[in-house]
Design a protein around this motif. Structure first.
Motif, mmCIF file in Angstrom:
data_model
loop_
_atom_site.group_PDB
_atom_site.id
_atom_site.type_symbol
_atom_site.label_atom_id
_atom_site.label_comp_id
_atom_site.label_asym_id
_atom_site.label_seq_id
_atom_site.Cartn_x
_atom_site.Cartn_y
_atom_site.Cartn_z
ATOM 1 N N LYS A 162 -7.915 -9.252 36.281
ATOM 2 C CA LYS A 162 -8.243 -10.653 35.972
ATOM 3 C C LYS A 162 -9.744 -10.903 36.076
ATOM 4 O O LYS A 162 -10.307 -11.637 35.264
ATOM 5 N N VAL A 163 -10.397 -10.282 37.039
ATOM 6 C CA VAL A 163 -11.849 -10.436 37.171
ATOM 7 C C VAL A 163 -12.552 -9.838 35.962
ATOM 8 O O VAL A 163 -13.478 -10.435 35.400
ATOM 9 N N ARG A 164 -12.104 -8.644 35.530
ATOM 10 C CA ARG A 164 -12.707 -8.024 34.337
ATOM 11 C C ARG A 164 -12.501 -8.907 33.104
ATOM 12 O O ARG A 164 -13.409 -9.094 32.293
ATOM 13 N N ALA A 165 -11.298 -9.465 32.972
ATOM 14 C CA ALA A 165 -10.997 -10.327 31.833
ATOM 15 C C ALA A 165 -11.875 -11.583 31.866
ATOM 16 O O ALA A 165 -12.414 -11.997 30.835
ATOM 17 N N TYR A 166 -12.032 -12.171 33.041
ATOM 18 C CA TYR A 166 -12.890 -13.347 33.188
ATOM 19 C C TYR A 166 -14.324 -13.006 32.804
ATOM 20 O O TYR A 166 -14.997 -13.787 32.116
ATOM 21 N N THR A 167 -14.786 -11.847 33.209
ATOM 22 C CA THR A 167 -16.141 -11.408 32.894
ATOM 23 C C THR A 167 -16.320 -11.261 31.390
ATOM 24 O O THR A 167 -17.361 -11.634 30.837
ATOM 25 N N LEU A 168 -15.303 -10.732 30.699
ATOM 26 C CA LEU A 168 -15.364 -10.640 29.235
ATOM 27 C C LEU A 168 -15.471 -12.032 28.612
ATOM 28 O O LEU A 168 -16.281 -12.252 27.705
ATOM 29 N N ALA A 169 -14.662 -12.955 29.093
ATOM 30 C CA ALA A 169 -14.689 -14.315 28.546
ATOM 31 C C ALA A 169 -16.059 -14.955 28.753
ATOM 32 O O ALA A 169 -16.574 -15.628 27.852
ATOM 33 N N GLN A 170 -16.648 -14.733 29.907
ATOM 34 C CA GLN A 170 -17.974 -15.287 30.170
ATOM 35 C C GLN A 170 -19.031 -14.671 29.246
ATOM 36 O O GLN A 170 -19.926 -15.363 28.769
ATOM 37 N N ALA A 171 -18.906 -13.375 28.980
ATOM 38 C CA ALA A 171 -19.838 -12.712 28.059
ATOM 39 C C ALA A 171 -19.704 -13.305 26.668
ATOM 40 O O ALA A 171 -20.705 -13.571 25.985
ATOM 41 N N ARG A 172 -18.464 -13.540 26.235
ATOM 42 C CA ARG A 172 -18.240 -14.150 24.917
ATOM 43 C C ARG A 172 -18.889 -15.522 24.849
ATOM 44 O O ARG A 172 -19.569 -15.857 23.877
ATOM 45 N N LYS A 173 -18.705 -16.300 25.897
ATOM 46 C CA LYS A 173 -19.271 -17.654 25.913
ATOM 47 C C LYS A 173 -20.800 -17.612 25.905
ATOM 48 O O LYS A 173 -21.428 -18.459 25.251
ATOM 49 N N ARG A 174 -21.400 -16.645 26.610
ATOM 50 C CA ARG A 174 -22.861 -16.524 26.588
ATOM 51 C C ARG A 174 -23.371 -16.208 25.180
ATOM 52 O O ARG A 174 -24.506 -16.521 24.836
#
Length: 99
Positions: free
Chosen positions: A27-39
């Protein structure tokens, strides 16, 4: 009393603890991916379009469904947000790059 003793006393096995740890890491890795997409100022729909998948699939990836994803899916996601997927096998004395 440490946390492991506490959990053992309540009937929680080491295997259950390990599964929970792995799920949390995913879940942490997935959240990190989502944050990268948003950036990158991209929506899930933007990335889905670039990958040729549904927005729902992107949502699944970004909510922790990374472990069951195919490498090709992760590669296309990385490319969809402007990155490159790097997959490696880490051994004690070497790292073997797969992708």
């Amino acid at each position: 009393m440490d946390i492991h003793e506490y959990l053992r006393e309540r009937g929680v096995s080491e295997a259950e603890v390990e599964r929970a740890r792995q799920a949390t890491e995913e879940k942490v890795r997935a959240y990190t991916l989502a944050q990268a997409r948003k950036r990158c100022d991209l929506t899930q729909r933007d990335v889905a379009s670039r990958m040729g998948v549904s927005q729902k699939r992107i949502s699944q990836l970004e909510h922790g469904d990374i472990g069951s994803a195919r490498i090709d899916t992760l590669r296309r996601y990385a490319e969809g947000i402007g990155g490159t997927l790097v997959a490696c096998v880490e051994l004690p004395d070497e790292v073997i790059r797969l992708v």
